[in-house]
Structure formats: C-alpha cells, structure tokens
Scaffold this active site. Structure first.
Site, mmCIF file in Angstrom:
data_model
loop_
_atom_site.group_PDB
_atom_site.id
_atom_site.type_symbol
_atom_site.label_atom_id
_atom_site.label_comp_id
_atom_site.label_asym_id
_atom_site.label_seq_id
_atom_site.Cartn_x
_atom_site.Cartn_y
_atom_site.Cartn_z
ATOM 1 C CB THR A 88 39.302 24.303 43.450
ATOM 2 O OG1 THR A 88 38.136 24.585 43.234
ATOM 3 C CG2 THR A 88 39.640 25.158 44.578
ATOM 4 C CB ILE A 89 36.668 26.488 38.887
ATOM 5 C CG1 ILE A 89 35.854 25.353 38.717
ATOM 6 C CG2 ILE A 89 37.246 26.765 37.859
ATOM 7 C CD1 ILE A 89 34.430 24.859 37.725
ATOM 8 C CG ASP A 90 34.594 23.906 43.212
ATOM 9 O OD1 ASP A 90 33.793 23.951 42.107
ATOM 10 O OD2 ASP A 90 34.678 22.903 42.993
ATOM 11 N N GLY B 197 29.097 24.003 42.466
ATOM 12 C CA GLY B 197 29.315 23.788 43.095
ATOM 13 C C GLY B 197 28.852 22.994 44.380
ATOM 14 N NE ARG B 198 26.547 17.991 43.027
ATOM 15 C CZ ARG B 198 26.503 16.530 42.273
ATOM 16 N NH1 ARG B 198 26.756 15.670 44.080
ATOM 17 N NH2 ARG B 198 26.711 16.316 41.871
ATOM 18 C CD GLU C 244 27.105 21.277 40.590
ATOM 19 O OE1 GLU C 244 26.781 19.896 39.702
ATOM 20 O OE2 GLU C 244 28.369 20.720 40.668
ATOM 21 C CG LEU D 272 30.853 25.610 27.853
ATOM 22 C CD1 LEU D 272 30.556 23.810 27.583
ATOM 23 C CD2 LEU D 272 29.631 26.352 26.946
ATOM 24 C CD GLN D 273 29.313 26.320 35.613
ATOM 25 O OE1 GLN D 273 29.802 26.711 37.287
ATOM 26 N NE2 GLN D 273 29.136 24.939 35.218
ATOM 27 N NE ARG D 274 36.512 20.283 34.406
ATOM 28 C CZ ARG D 274 35.672 19.365 35.219
ATOM 29 N NH1 ARG D 274 35.220 18.943 36.331
ATOM 30 N NH2 ARG D 274 36.070 18.098 34.511
#
Lengths: 407, 407
Positions: free
Chosen positions: A141-143, A188-189, A244, A299-301
């Site tokens: 996960t990118i998170d 990123g919530r 975000e 684009l980030q992911r």
C-alpha cells in the site's frame, strides 16, 4: 514436486505491486511449484472462476523485468470484503471448491488492510474445515498504514515520486519575483505518511516545502491562514503540502467546508472542491496573491517511471519470502519488513500472524510532527532510505514499456 | 575578443528552458564572449538592474549538466510586455542605458510568444537609435504554438511526460472489473498540441486513450456524453483526454459552464471547477459510473525527471545557434527548428525574422483531428520523434539534483 499455487492482487494499485507478483511467481517456479495461477480481479474474480496460468503469460526473464516495472495490478484488482464466516459459509465453500478443482496448495494475496482481512478469513475457514491449503498475505500500500511492518512496499516509490515532484513544483513556484502560494494536495485520508514525504524535497539545492499539514493533527484554519500570511508578508513565494484527509476540530474534512455554500451542479450532483483548491481559493481571496492548487492524484500511486529500487526490491522480496514461508508450512501469516539497522539501512523479512495486522491502521507518531507545521528529522530519517536508488524504466520508442495481460 | 552578452528567460517555465540557457552560456564562452550576464526575472528585473555574472554561478561542466536537468527558469521569469515604442520611449532608453553600462553587445531572450514580442520591440528600437547591440530570440514553450518553427523546445519533454503518465493512468484506470471513467485535463487554452500527445500512449502494450478533445474544434457536450455512454455501455473502462481550453459553440470554455449554478465560496470568491472535474461529475451523475478527474497541472511543464533527450539537445542547440548567429551579425531574429527529414528524424536550426513569429499562434491543422474524437497518424508521426531518448536525472540521495541560483 510442490503443489499448485494461486496468487491474487487486491485494493488500490501501487507502482510496485507487480514486483511482488513477480516475486511470488518466480520464487514459486524456482522452488518447484507445478502450476502458478493468477486470479483475475482478486477473490471476486476467483469466485467467477476467472484465473490464468501465469506461465502462459510470463514466459521470459524480460517479461519478469517488465512486470516489475508495470504499475497498477497486472492481474486486475477488486474491492471486495469477504462476509463474516458465521454469516455466510456458502461463499467460503465455493472458494475452497474452486481451489480444490485447481489443486491449489498455496494461496497468496497481495494487498493492503482489506486484503489482509481476506487472508485472515480464508485461513480461519481453512482451519475450520481442516484444509491443508496455506494462506499468506503479501503487503502493499502506498499509504504505509499497515501495522507491525516497518513500512509497506509501495510507499517508498510513492514517497520518491512525491519528493521529486515537490522539488520540481518548488522550482516552478519560486520563478516569479512576486509572492505566489502553491498548495499541493497529497493522498492519505487518515495517515500522513505520503504527505510527510514532501519534507524530503528540502536540501542543498532546494528551499523545500514551507508548511506541511497531516491528518494526524487537527487542522486549525485560522492558524494556517496566519502562517501563510506571515510568509507572504515577507514577499516570499510559499509552497504548502496538505493531506487530503486533514480535518477541522469538529471532525469535518477541510474539503467538506466548501460545501457550506450551495454547490450543486446542473444535475443536482453535489460537488466537492478538493482540499488544496479550497485552501488556495481562501488564501487568494484573503491576501490577493496568486495561488495554485495542485492535486498529485492518481499519479502518486502509478508513477512507475520514478520508482525506488529499494522499494521495488523489497516488494519482490516480500513476495518471495511469502512463498518460502508457505512452502515451509506457514499459513495465516503476513510477510512484514523489519528494519535491522538504520545506518547503513538494512531490512529483513519476517512473518507475522495476520490477526494482529488486518484492519489496524498505523499513523504517524505525534512526536514526529512539529508545532511549526513541519515534521521532525526522525521522520525524515525514517523515510529517506526507502526512496534510495532507481530501477530505470525499459524505454521503447520513447515511452516506458509495460507488461499487459490483455495484449 | 567578442563583447559582453546578456541572456534572460521569460514566460511560463518548461523542463528544458535551462538547457537553452546552458546552450547560450556555453557557446558564448566557447566563442570568446568576455562576460555573460544573466538578467534575473527577465526584462522586468533588468529594468531594476537585477543581473548576475553567470561565470560566477556556472563554474564547472557538472554545473552545466545540472543546469540542463533543472526545471523552471534558473534566472527567474517575468510576465511583462514592453510598451509600444511610440507610447513610451523612456522604458526603452532605460533598458539601453543599462545595456550600455554593462557593455552588452549581444542580447538573448528565451521565451514564448510574448518574449518574442520583447525581442521584436528591442531590436526595432535598436534600429531607431542606431544601436549595435544584436537581439536574438530563443524559442521555448511547452504549448508548441509558435509560428514558423517545426516545433518548440519544451514541447517534446512535456509530450513525453504526458504520454508516459497517460500510459500509467490507463493501467491504473483499467484495473477493476466494472466500468470507470477517467477524464484527464491537459494544458492548452487555444492549441491542442499537448493534449494530442496523449495519443502516443496507445501501442503494443497499452489500450491507449479512448477519446481526445482539442480546443481547435467546438466541443459538443451531447455528442461527448453519447460517446462515453456508448463505451461504458459495453462494460468498459474509459480514459478521456481533454484540453483545458475546449469550448462549446457559444464560445464559453467548458469549465465556465459549472459557473451557471451559483458557486461562490464563503468569501464571495467565484470558484471554477476544472474542465475534467466538470465533465467527470456530469458523467457520474448521468450514468452512475465511478469517475475520476485528473489535472496534470504544473507537472506537465516541470517534470524534468522525465525529459526527452531529443528535446533537451534541441533546446541546447537553439541557444547555441542564437549565439552563433548573433556573433556573426544577425539581429531581430528568432532561431527556429526545421525538420529536414522525417525518417530518420533530422532537424536543423535556422534563423527567422522575429516580425513573422511574434504574437502568432500555431494551432493543430483541422485535418489532423478525426471525426471519431481522436487524432490522425500524421499527427502521431509528427510528435513521436520529439519524445525519443532520455537524459537521466543526476540522482543524489534518492532525488534528482538541480542547480539553484539562490543556494
């Protein structure tokens, strides 16, 4: 000979999720797996008997190398949560029946929090029905919000793209001789790991981001406006990074504040301006400066053209380690990364009980966030090794080449 | 010994505008210029006597190499239009006085349409007052909308970034097994060159963009919605590329349509949703599918980590050719690129009277836009050579290194 293997991908894509797939495939083949199936669109596709024999798709070493450089989930993905076992055994019976038909002995699932929940439930059900199938989770996960693991594969590449892009946006943002405010919105919530990576931009050749706002801390709009005013007042251009997911004290997301004014489009569809757009417009209205709102968005992911080699190698390794562990008899586990040394950076893989990982969210420790709207050196030292080194895209006719399961 | 040189940069930045600066600097030094000054923030800064001796900033070959890879205008930029000569001779006298103080004999200005206007006026005024200073324009703009030249330096790199990113967005967009519509907004108010580059994504390994909308053609919303519905109806995911500048028949920009509903924020500040956001919301409301709006935004013009080597070399060469021409006595000219062969691609530089270039906008020929909302192979063949080959960033500690005039 080892039995058959099946592997799936689930949840939001990353730039390196296919490197984990390559790690599972290659290690399973090298270690003698008879067949390696890929389920299409995760467990949801499997329920519809959608799968491929991966050896028919990944035939050469160059295919493996392309796969490692292909963003998004090669096998397709799904957002599907298995029912609770007590509520619906039918779905489980169906899955195990399909797995038996394919003579599957090893099941690998590459994904984030929700996907680890799938591994947890399937391995639990396997125990109940006394199945000998081994279930292993491969994290991505990118998170970077998975528990236990030092970090998640996918995060380092996203962080590298964000930091590189911030450097470029900063150069662009400081070009005029009058103040200009750029607000960059980063994914990123609930966890600010991705936004924090913007801090890496600062260095010998770059002024860096001025202010960083993460969802771990309550966002105070008045304080924010005052900080921007202070900097703009000096005649400076300002670049701000915001998650975000930042929220004000009453719990509303900042992007929900724009909603106070009746903003519905011609179709009665409620539109939400983004967080960055909302803040940039507010700054423009209050201080009369030129503002820009930039969302790094998808684009980030998926920016596979700018991955971290460290990340892509670790992504491959967690896939390989999952195969090794399963072949040695482990099940109901997730492969995690353990940082054994900071300098020089060294990370090894371990396996960990999936019950202690699924559905738990790892946030940034509050002591890593400073009172002057930035992050500490501890946080920067934590991220920096994860973005090191590159894996150049394989360029064909001017563009990065990918591996496409449909072509 | 040749006299002193001054060079400035103006207008919106690109990824390769500093390669042209490197070309001017290095060629001028190699050909015996005494001093090479850089004006800070273009002509506007020059009027305030803001300049540097570039030899004190660019000292080594590695500096040149970093400069070529640094996005945005190293010297800073301005958006400043010189007054008409008949209306305000004072400004001109002031500029020429400063140039005389610095013993400038050669004046180079790197920029787009507006900057060529500056070269035109300064060289015109030079003729009036019988100055022996040579004025040369060095073209740059990601928009590719300059007349006479085959293409503009800066365009190839932006096109390469757009096409690469579209490939990644398409991989990401097709990952689920239900239809999803992604609308990507690309820069270009009046000319669609950048948006057209999205067509390069299609190839052996990529389904490509489904629909492309350029500002050269009137945008018919009903037709657009019908096209999307047709594709979504097949259960397919769709990726659409739109120019920010597309307009409906009555001449309004699409992003102005959202404005019909009273959308002002809490500060009475009128907010405009972007073109992509407007269209994505409309599709979502009409067909109930998941949509995403992505604006490539500033990244298109500053993504120096993904430049075209062809572009960066040509950017250097137009700078160098401007110096050569000026040193040989030319003035009031712009260096243009002339494609002498398509296959193999070969381009040479020429010089051209600035009066025939300044303030003229080059659009995509209508015959290169197809009736089924795409572009022709002729257009693709025109763009393709411009994105070829790479100039890898110089990576330091995981990030691209730049040259920063302030550090």
């Amino acid at each position: 000979m080892i039995g058959n293997v099946i592997v799936g991908q689930s949840g939001g894509p990353t730039s390196v999720i296919n490197s984990s797939l390559a790690g599972v495939f290659k290690t399973a083949k090298d270690r003698g797996a008879k067949k390696v199936y890929g389920m299409l669109h995760g467990v949801k596709g499997l329920l519809d008997k959608q799968y491929v024999d991966l050896s028919e798709k990944i035939k050469t070493d160059i295919d493996i190398d392309l796969l490692k450089r292909t963003p998004s989930s090669y096998l397709g993905s799904c957002r599907y949560k298995l029912p609770e076992i007590g509520e619906d055994r039918e779905t489980y019976d169906k899955i195990f029946k399909i797995l038996d038909e394919l003579e599957i002995k090893y099941f690998f699932y590459i994904g984030g929090n929700d996907s680890m929940d799938t591994i947890k439930k399937l391995s639990d059900y396997g125990l109940i029905i006394n199945s000998d199938i081994r279930f292993m989770g491969v994290p991505k996960t990118i998170d970077n919000d998975l528990a236990v693991t030092d970090h998640t594969p996918g995060y380092g590449s996203a962080a590298k793209f964000i930091a590189s892009t911030m450097k470029e946006i900063i150069r662009d943002g400081l070009v005029y001789d009058y103040p200009q405010v750029t607000v960059v919105e980063i994914m990123g919530r609930n966890a600010g790991w991705l936004t924090a990576a913007a801090a890496l931009a600062r260095g010998e050749d770059c002024e860096g981001v001025d202010l960083i706002y993460l969802p771990e801390k309550v966002f105070d709009i008045d304080h924010f406006m005052a900080r921007v005013e202070e900097k703009v007042g000096d005649g400076r251009s300002v670049v701000v990074a915001v998650s975000e997911g930042i929220k004000v004290e009453d719990g509303r997301y900042v992007f929900e504040l724009a909603d106070h004014v009746e903003f519905v489009d011609a179709f009665g569809h409620k539109q939400l301006a983004g967080t960055a757009k909302f803040l940039a417009d507010k700054i423009g209205a209050a201080y009369g400066v030129k503002t820009r709102a930039i969302e790094l968005a998808t684009l980030q992911r998926c920016a596979a053209h700018m991955t971290s080699r460290t990340d892509i190698t670790e992504a491959f390794n967690v896939g390989g380690a999952a195969v090794k562990a399963a072949f040695e008899g482990e099940s109901g586990k997730v492969v995690v990364l353990k940082r054994v040394c900071d300098d020089p950076y060294m990370c090894i893989t371990e396996t960990h009980d999936v019950h202690q990982i699924a559905n738990i969210e790892k946030k940034i420790p509050l002591e890593w966030i400073t009172d002057d709207d930035y992050v500490t050196m501890d946080l920067i030292h934590y991220i920096r090794p994860l973005i090191q080194a590159e894996l150049s895209p394989i360029m064909v006719d001017g563009l990065p080449r990918h591996l496409n399961i449909n072509m």
